[in-house]
Design a protein around this motif. Structure first.
Motif, PDB file in Angstrom:
ATOM      1  N   GLY A 256       0.835  -1.183   0.000  1.00 20.07           N
ATOM      2  CA  GLY A 256       0.000   0.000   0.000  1.00 20.07           C
ATOM      3  C   GLY A 256       0.871   1.235   0.000  1.00 20.07           C
ATOM      4  N   THR A 257       0.290   2.361   0.352  1.00 26.11           N
ATOM      5  CA  THR A 257       1.010   3.622   0.329  1.00 26.11           C
ATOM      6  C   THR A 257       2.167   3.645   1.329  1.00 26.11           C
ATOM      7  N   PHE A 258       1.942   3.128   2.547  1.00 26.84           N
ATOM      8  CA  PHE A 258       2.934   3.228   3.615  1.00 26.84           C
ATOM      9  C   PHE A 258       3.549   1.900   4.030  1.00 26.84           C
ATOM     10  N   ALA A 259       3.062   0.796   3.487  1.00 28.91           N
ATOM     11  CA  ALA A 259       3.520  -0.493   3.993  1.00 28.91           C
ATOM     12  C   ALA A 259       3.548  -1.558   2.905  1.00 28.91           C
ATOM     13  N   LYS A 260       4.332  -2.594   3.185  1.00 29.02           N
ATOM     14  CA  LYS A 260       4.338  -3.810   2.380  1.00 29.02           C
ATOM     15  C   LYS A 260       4.038  -4.953   3.338  1.00 29.02           C
ATOM     16  N   VAL A 261       3.351  -5.970   2.843  1.00 26.96           N
ATOM     17  CA  VAL A 261       3.020  -7.123   3.674  1.00 26.96           C
ATOM     18  C   VAL A 261       3.664  -8.361   3.062  1.00 26.96           C
ATOM     19  N   TYR A 262       4.390  -9.085   3.912  1.00 24.40           N
ATOM     20  CA  TYR A 262       5.108 -10.277   3.489  1.00 24.40           C
ATOM     21  C   TYR A 262       4.577 -11.499   4.219  1.00 24.40           C
ATOM     22  N   TYR A 263       4.736 -12.647   3.588  1.00 23.83           N
ATOM     23  CA  TYR A 263       4.438 -13.918   4.240  1.00 23.83           C
ATOM     24  C   TYR A 263       5.616 -14.242   5.150  1.00 23.83           C
ATOM     25  N   GLY A 264       5.328 -14.808   6.318  1.00 22.67           N
ATOM     26  CA  GLY A 264       6.386 -15.217   7.224  1.00 22.67           C
ATOM     27  C   GLY A 264       6.024 -16.514   7.921  1.00 22.67           C
ATOM     28  N   LYS A 265       7.009 -17.126   8.540  1.00 20.07           N
ATOM     29  CA  LYS A 265       6.783 -18.369   9.272  1.00 20.07           C
ATOM     30  C   LYS A 265       7.582 -18.313  10.562  1.00 20.07           C
ATOM     31  N   HIS A 266       6.896 -18.596  11.683  1.00 22.13           N
ATOM     32  CA  HIS A 266       7.567 -18.645  12.986  1.00 22.13           C
ATOM     33  C   HIS A 266       8.560 -19.798  12.960  1.00 22.13           C
ATOM     34  N   LEU A 267       9.816 -19.521  13.262  1.00 21.72           N
ATOM     35  CA  LEU A 267      10.864 -20.530  13.137  1.00 21.72           C
ATOM     36  C   LEU A 267      10.721 -21.690  14.110  1.00 21.72           C
ATOM     37  N   VAL A 268      10.126 -21.460  15.274  1.00 23.40           N
ATOM     38  CA  VAL A 268       9.990 -22.526  16.272  1.00 23.40           C
ATOM     39  C   VAL A 268       8.698 -23.311  16.074  1.00 23.40           C
ATOM     40  N   THR A 269       7.568 -22.595  15.933  1.00 19.49           N
ATOM     41  CA  THR A 269       6.266 -23.270  15.865  1.00 19.49           C
ATOM     42  C   THR A 269       5.852 -23.643  14.441  1.00 19.49           C
ATOM     43  N   GLY A 270       6.434 -22.988  13.440  1.00 17.90           N
ATOM     44  CA  GLY A 270       6.040 -23.243  12.059  1.00 17.90           C
ATOM     45  C   GLY A 270       4.758 -22.530  11.650  1.00 17.90           C
ATOM     46  N   GLU A 271       4.212 -21.698  12.552  1.00 22.54           N
ATOM     47  CA  GLU A 271       2.968 -20.986  12.262  1.00 22.54           C
ATOM     48  C   GLU A 271       3.180 -19.957  11.148  1.00 22.54           C
ATOM     49  N   SER A 272       2.235 -19.919  10.190  1.00 17.25           N
ATOM     50  CA  SER A 272       2.264 -18.906   9.125  1.00 17.25           C
ATOM     51  C   SER A 272       1.763 -17.585   9.680  1.00 17.25           C
ATOM     52  N   VAL A 273       2.428 -16.493   9.285  1.00 19.63           N
ATOM     53  CA  VAL A 273       2.038 -15.152   9.715  1.00 19.63           C
ATOM     54  C   VAL A 273       2.164 -14.196   8.529  1.00 19.63           C
ATOM     55  N   ALA A 274       1.526 -13.047   8.678  1.00 21.06           N
ATOM     56  CA  ALA A 274       1.708 -11.943   7.740  1.00 21.06           C
ATOM     57  C   ALA A 274       2.502 -10.877   8.472  1.00 21.06           C
ATOM     58  N   ILE A 275       3.495 -10.303   7.797  1.00 15.39           N
ATOM     59  CA  ILE A 275       4.348  -9.293   8.413  1.00 15.39           C
ATOM     60  C   ILE A 275       4.169  -7.988   7.643  1.00 15.39           C
ATOM     61  N   LYS A 276       3.532  -7.023   8.297  1.00 21.15           N
ATOM     62  CA  LYS A 276       3.322  -5.705   7.699  1.00 21.15           C
ATOM     63  C   LYS A 276       4.513  -4.838   8.072  1.00 21.15           C
ATOM     64  N   VAL A 277       5.234  -4.328   7.064  1.00 20.27           N
ATOM     65  CA  VAL A 277       6.434  -3.531   7.277  1.00 20.27           C
ATOM     66  C   VAL A 277       6.122  -2.096   6.870  1.00 20.27           C
ATOM     67  N   ILE A 278       6.197  -1.200   7.848  1.00 18.79           N
ATOM     68  CA  ILE A 278       5.859   0.204   7.632  1.00 18.79           C
ATOM     69  C   ILE A 278       7.137   1.038   7.669  1.00 18.79           C
ATOM     70  N   ASN A 279       7.294   1.926   6.707  1.00 19.08           N
ATOM     71  CA  ASN A 279       8.439   2.827   6.635  1.00 19.08           C
ATOM     72  C   ASN A 279       8.179   4.019   7.559  1.00 19.08           C
ATOM     73  N   LYS A 280       8.952   4.137   8.644  1.00 20.71           N
ATOM     74  CA  LYS A 280       8.754   5.212   9.625  1.00 20.71           C
ATOM     75  C   LYS A 280       8.913   6.608   9.025  1.00 20.71           C
ATOM     76  N   ASP A 281       9.934   6.800   8.195  1.00 24.36           N
ATOM     77  CA  ASP A 281      10.179   8.125   7.627  1.00 24.36           C
ATOM     78  C   ASP A 281       9.004   8.594   6.771  1.00 24.36           C
ATOM     79  N   GLN A 282       8.479   7.703   5.982  1.00 25.67           N
ATOM     80  CA  GLN A 282       7.343   8.052   5.122  1.00 25.67           C
ATOM     81  C   GLN A 282       6.111   8.396   5.959  1.00 25.67           C
TER      82      GLN A 282
END
Length: 109
Positions: A8-34
């Motif tokens: 989107g305008t301020f963020a990107k969302v990536y697929y992720g996986k918890h390394l210990v549990t194997g649970e799938s997650v979404a990781i929203k990464v927001i640029n602070k400066d923007q």
């Protein structure tokens, strides 16, 4: 972090996986400066607060928030099916399509 799921305008969302549990997650990464340049810091803080408070089967769960000097990371429940915006941006949904996307949690009989 894995593949890009959306952006989107301020963020990107990536697929992720918890390394210990194997649970799938979404990781929203927001640029602070923007976000700072646009004067949106208060809105991000409100989003975090609301997502921590709201617990409902039809609302994505916020699991954790982390930050570095330049980025804010929202670790959220991973939900399959693509972006909701892409489904509703095309116009009004028919009842059957809406039921598939928004299943009833409390049906009255």
């Amino acid at each position: 972090m894995g593949r890009l799921l959306g952006k989107g305008t301020f963020a990107k969302v990536y697929y992720g996986k918890h390394l210990v549990t194997g649970e799938s997650v979404a990781i929203k990464v927001i640029n602070k400066d923007q976000v700072r340049r646009e004067g949106m810091i208060d809105q991000i803080q409100t989003e975090i607060l609301v997502m921590h408070l709201v617990r409902h089967p039809n609302i994505v769960e916020l699991k954790e928030v982390m930050a570095t000097k330049t980025k804010i990371f929202f670790i959220m429940e991973y939900v399959r099916g693509g972006e909701l915006f892409a489904k509703v941006a095309k116009g009004r949904l028919g009842e059957e399509a809406a039921r598939k996307i928004f299943p009833a949690t409390n049906q009255r009989h």
